[in-house]
Design an enzyme around this catalytic site. Structure first.
Site, PDB file in Angstrom:
ATOM      1  N   HIS B  52       0.857  -1.181   0.000  1.00  0.00           N
ATOM      2  CA  HIS B  52       0.000   0.000   0.000  1.00  0.00           C
ATOM      3  C   HIS B  52       0.901   1.242   0.000  1.00  0.00           C
ATOM      4  O   HIS B  52       2.094   1.172   0.337  1.00  0.00           O
ATOM      5  CB  HIS B  52      -0.902  -0.011   1.231  1.00  0.00           C
ATOM      6  CG  HIS B  52      -1.995  -1.043   1.160  1.00  0.00           C
ATOM      7  ND1 HIS B  52      -3.021  -1.122   2.071  1.00  0.00           N
ATOM      8  CD2 HIS B  52      -2.217  -2.051   0.271  1.00  0.00           C
ATOM      9  CE1 HIS B  52      -3.827  -2.126   1.755  1.00  0.00           C
ATOM     10  NE2 HIS B  52      -3.362  -2.705   0.673  1.00  0.00           N
ATOM     11  N   GLU B  54       1.228   3.701   1.981  1.00  0.00           N
ATOM     12  CA  GLU B  54       1.886   4.023   3.254  1.00  0.00           C
ATOM     13  C   GLU B  54       3.105   3.135   3.485  1.00  0.00           C
ATOM     14  O   GLU B  54       4.142   3.598   3.951  1.00  0.00           O
ATOM     15  CB  GLU B  54       0.912   3.834   4.428  1.00  0.00           C
ATOM     16  CG  GLU B  54      -0.337   4.715   4.387  1.00  0.00           C
ATOM     17  CD  GLU B  54      -1.507   4.072   3.665  1.00  0.00           C
ATOM     18  OE1 GLU B  54      -1.269   3.321   2.691  1.00  0.00           O
ATOM     19  OE2 GLU B  54      -2.657   4.309   4.047  1.00  0.00           O
ATOM     20  N   CYS B  88      -5.674   1.594   5.926  1.00  0.00           N
ATOM     21  CA  CYS B  88      -6.332   0.331   6.260  1.00  0.00           C
ATOM     22  C   CYS B  88      -5.809  -0.154   7.612  1.00  0.00           C
ATOM     23  O   CYS B  88      -4.883   0.422   8.185  1.00  0.00           O
ATOM     24  CB  CYS B  88      -6.082  -0.708   5.176  1.00  0.00           C
ATOM     25  SG  CYS B  88      -4.470  -1.499   5.293  1.00  0.00           S
ATOM     26  N   CYS B  91      -2.008  -0.771   7.558  1.00  0.00           N
ATOM     27  CA  CYS B  91      -1.170   0.433   7.511  1.00  0.00           C
ATOM     28  C   CYS B  91      -1.290   1.232   8.804  1.00  0.00           C
ATOM     29  O   CYS B  91      -0.307   1.789   9.297  1.00  0.00           O
ATOM     30  CB  CYS B  91      -1.573   1.297   6.324  1.00  0.00           C
ATOM     31  SG  CYS B  91      -1.179   0.511   4.753  1.00  0.00           S
TER      32      CYS B  91
END
Lengths: 412, 169
Positions: B52, B54, B88, B91
Site C-alpha cells: 500500500h 503508506e 487500512c 497500515c
C-alpha cells in the site's frame, strides 16, 4: 497418504492420545456468545382447538419469529415490544419506541385478527432475539423457548474438530514444527509481534515461504510480512531487497548481482506467471532458515468423508477456485495455509487477509496486540472482503517454549 | 505549505496510480516541512498485497534515514502522514507502531479502514498519533470510484457476488 482407510483411522486414534495439543477454532462471537433475549408480547390461546388457526392468522399478518416456534404451551408469539414500525403505522408518536399492548391490539384488529381467539390480557416474556448458530447454543436457548433450528454441518465440524482428519492433524503438526524451528533459529521481534511464519500450498503440501521476524533490521519485517513478500518473489514480484535471500539448499553462497537477479526475475515472469512456480520454493528469510529440514510433501487436502447431502458446497467452491487459477494463476496467497508461532498483530493479520490466505494456524495467543482471538476476532469484523479460518493452540507447548527462549536470547 | 496543498500532491500521486492500474491511493510523509517520501499502491506491480502507499513510503523513509544517518525512530516520531484514503488496518497498525505524529486522510475506507471505519487500531496501541479525516475526501473518493468501476483484472471472481446474483435470479 491422502486417503484415510478405516485401518488408518484406527491407528491414528491411538495417536490422538499422544498428541499434546488441540486446534481450537477462533470463531466469530456470534458462534460463541448466545444471542440476546428480547421482550415480546404473547397472547394466551382461549381454546386449544384454535391453536392452528391462530398460528396461521398471526403468521400471515405479522410475519417474523422464523427462528422460534410461533406457539408454545398455549402462548402465541405476537410481536416484539420494540417493533417500531408498528408504532409508526398506527400514527402514534414515533418518539415512543416501544409498542403498547393497546396499540398492538389495534394493529391486530385492523389487520383482521380475531382477538376472541386469545384471552383478554397479553403477557410480556423474553425470547431469543436471533437464531441459534450452533447446536450448543440451540440446546441452551431451547430451554427458554422451542426453536426452529437447523445445524450448519460445516460449523459443527469446526467446533467438534472433525473438520480435520487425523492425517491432516499430523501434517499440521509437522508444518508448525517448521515454524517453531524457524523462530528458534532467527526470530527477533518485540512484545507486540514476534515469531515466524510458514506459508504452504495445501494442494501439494509444498512450503512456499519460511520467515522469522527481523525487526532489528527493519521495523516492518514481521514474520508474516516477510513471508508474504517471499511468496510474491516466487511469482517474480516482491518489494524488499533482502541482502541475503537464498533458496533452500542453495549452498553456493555467492551473492548475485542486481543484474543477474533482474534477469532471473524476468525469466521467472516469462516462464511461470500462469502456473505455480514451485521450483524455487521455499524461499527463506533470514537465510539461516534454509537449514531447517523440511517435512515430506504431502497434500493437506485429505479426502474427507462427506456425510449426508452436504457435498455440493465444496464442489462449487472448487470450481470457482479452478476458474480463478485459469484466469490469473495463483492470485497472491489465495488458498494457502499459514502457520504462525504466535497470534499475529493487526499488521500481520491484515497482511494475510489482504493476501487472501485460506487458513491460519498459530501456537500461542498474543495478549498484547493479537487480533485473531485475543483483542478481537478480526476475521469476523463485518465489512471485510475476505475471511480466513483460524485455529490456535497448535503445538502450543513447543511454541510457548520457543517464544520464551527467543525473548530470553534477545534480551541478553 | 498547508495541509490542503500537501493533499493536492497526494491526490496527484493517486491519479498516477489509477493510470497504471493500481488502486488510486496517494501518500506523502512530511518531515520538518519537507516531503521525504511519496508513494502509491503497487500491489499489482509487486504481486504483494501489502504494498500500500503508506508501506511504500515507510520504506522510503527508512532509506532516507540510512543515507542521512538518522535514527528512524526519532524521524518517524515527527512525521506527518498525508494520505488520500483512510489507512487500512494493516497500515494504521504500521503507523501506530512507528508512532508517527499525525495522520491526515481524505475519504473514509469502508472496506478496510483502520482509524474508525472497520476497526479502531489506535486503541490497541494506546497511540499518540493524532488522526484528522475528511481533507478533500470527495476528490479521493471520485478516484476510488473510477477505479472500482473497472474491474481489477487480477482479482479472482468474488464468491459473494456470485451467490448474490444467484439469489436475485
Amino acid at each position: 497418504m491422502a486417503i484415510t482407510s478405516p485401518k488408518d483411522a484406527k491407528e491414528s486414534k491411538m495417536e490422538t492420545a499422544t498428541r499434546s495439543w488441540i486446534a481450537k477454532p477462533i470463531l466469530s462471537p456470534e458462534f460463541v456468545d448466545d444471542p440476546p433475549l428480547e421482550d415480546v408480547y404473547v397472547g394466551l390461546i382461549e381454546k386449544r382447538k384454535d391453536i392452528s388457526i391462530a398460528i396461521q392468522r398471526i403468521s400471515s399478518i405479522l410475519p417474523g419469529f422464523h427462528h422460534l416456534k410461533r406457539c408454545f404451551s398455549e402462548k402465541l408469539l405476537l410481536a416484539p415490544v420494540n417493533r417500531t414500525e408498528l408504532s409508526t403505522e398506527t400514527e402514534h408518536s414515533t418518539k415512543e419506541r416501544s409498542l403498547t399492548e393497546d396499540k398492538l391490539k389495534t394493529v391486530l384488529r385492523e389487520r383482521g385478527f380475531d382477538l376472541s381467539l386469545l384471552k383478554d390480557d397479553f403477557q410480556m416474556i423474553k425470547v431469543p432475539a436471533r437464531a441459534a448458530k450452533t447446536k450448543a447454543q440451540a440446546a441452551r436457548l431451547s430451554n427458554i423457548w422451542p426453536l426452529n433450528f437447523h445445524p450448519d454441518v460445516n460449523v459443527e465440524r469446526l467446533i467438534d474438530g472433525s473438520v480435520f482428519t487425523e492425517c491432516q492433524l499430523g501434517l499440521i503438526e509437522r508444518y508448525m514444527n517448521v515454524a517453531v524451528q524457524a523462530a528458534r533459529l532467527g526470530a527477533v521481534g518485540n512484545a507486540n509481534c514476534n515469531g515466524s511464519a510458514v506459508i504452504v500450498d495445501p494442494e501439494d503440501g509444498r512450503i512456499l515461504a519460511i520467515a522469522a521476524s527481523k525487526i532489528d533490521q527493519h521495523p516492518m519485517w514481521h514474520a508474516a510480512m516477510l513471508a508474504v513478500d517471499l511468496v510474491a518473489k516466487l511469482r517474480g514480484g516482491g518489494a524488499w531487497e533482502f541482502e541475503e535471500t537464498s533458496k533452500q539448499k542453495d549452498a553456493s553462497g555467492t551473492s548475485k548481482s542486481i543484474d543477474q537477479r533482474e534477469i532471473e526475475n524476468r525469466l521467472i515472469k516469462e516462464t511461470s506467471i500462469k502456473r505455480k512456480c514451485t521450483e524455487d520454493a521455499p524461499l527463506c528469510y533470514p537465510t539461516s532458515l534454509s537449514r531447517i529440514s523440511l517435512p515430506k510433501e504431502e497434500s493437506l487436502e485429505c479426502i474427507v468423508v462427506r456425510r449426508g447431502r452436504r457435498n455440493n458446497g465444496s464442489t462449487k467452491s472448487e470450481k470457482i477456485a479452478a476458474t480463478n487459477a485459469e484466469k490469473c494463476g495463483p492470485y497472491l496467497c489465495t488458498g494457502y495455509w499459514t502457520f504462525l508461532l504466535r497470534e499475529p498483530c493487526p499488521l500481520c493479520a491484515m497482511a494475510l487477509l489482504h493476501s487472501r490466505v485460506l487458513r491460519i494456524f498459530y501456537g500461542i495467543p498474543n495478549e498484547n496486540t493479537g487480533v485473531l482471538g485475543s483483542k478481537t476476532v478480526l476475521h469476523a469484523v463485518p465489512g471485510l472482503n475476505h475471511r480466513y479460518q483460524v485455529w490456535s493452540g497448535v503445538l502450543e507447548q513447543e511454541c510457548r517454549q520457543a517464544l520464551q527462549d527467543i525473548e530470553h536470547r534477545n534480551t541478553n | 505549505m498547508d495541509i490542503l496543498s500537501w493533499m493536492d500532491v497526494a491526490l496527484q500521486k493517486a491519479n498516477e496510480s489509477l493510470k497504471v492500474g493500481e488502486v488510486p491511493v496517494g501518500c506523502l510523509f512530511v518531515y520538518n516541512s519537507n516531503v521525504i517520501a511519496v508513494g502509491n499502491n503497487t500491489v499489482n506491480k509487486t504481486r504483494n498485497a501489502t504494498r500500500h502507499a503508506e508501506i511504500n513510503c515507510i520504506d522510503q523513509v527508512l532509506e532516507f534515514c540510512k543515507t542521512k544517518n538518522l535514527d528512524y525512530k526519532s524521524v518517524f516520531y515527527d512525521i506527518d502522514v498525508i494520505v488520500t484514503v483512510e489507512p487500512c488496518i494493516m497500515c494504521m497498525s504500521a503507523l501506530c507502531q512507528l508512532q508517527v505524529h499525525n495522520v491526515i486522510y481524505g475519504c473514509r475506507n469502508d472496506r478496510f479502514g483502520g482509524c474508525i471505519s472497520v476497526f479502531e487500531v489506535p486503541k490497541l496501541y494506546n497511540s499518540r498519533t493524532k488522526i484528522i479525516g475528511g481533507t478533500r475526501g470527495n476528490e479521493a473518493m471520485i478516484l476510488l470510484k473510477e477505479f472500482y468501476k473497472g474491474t481489477n483484472p487480477n482479482a479472482p471472481e468474488s464468491k459473494m457476488k456470485k451467490s448474490r446474483k444467484k439469489k436475485e435470479t
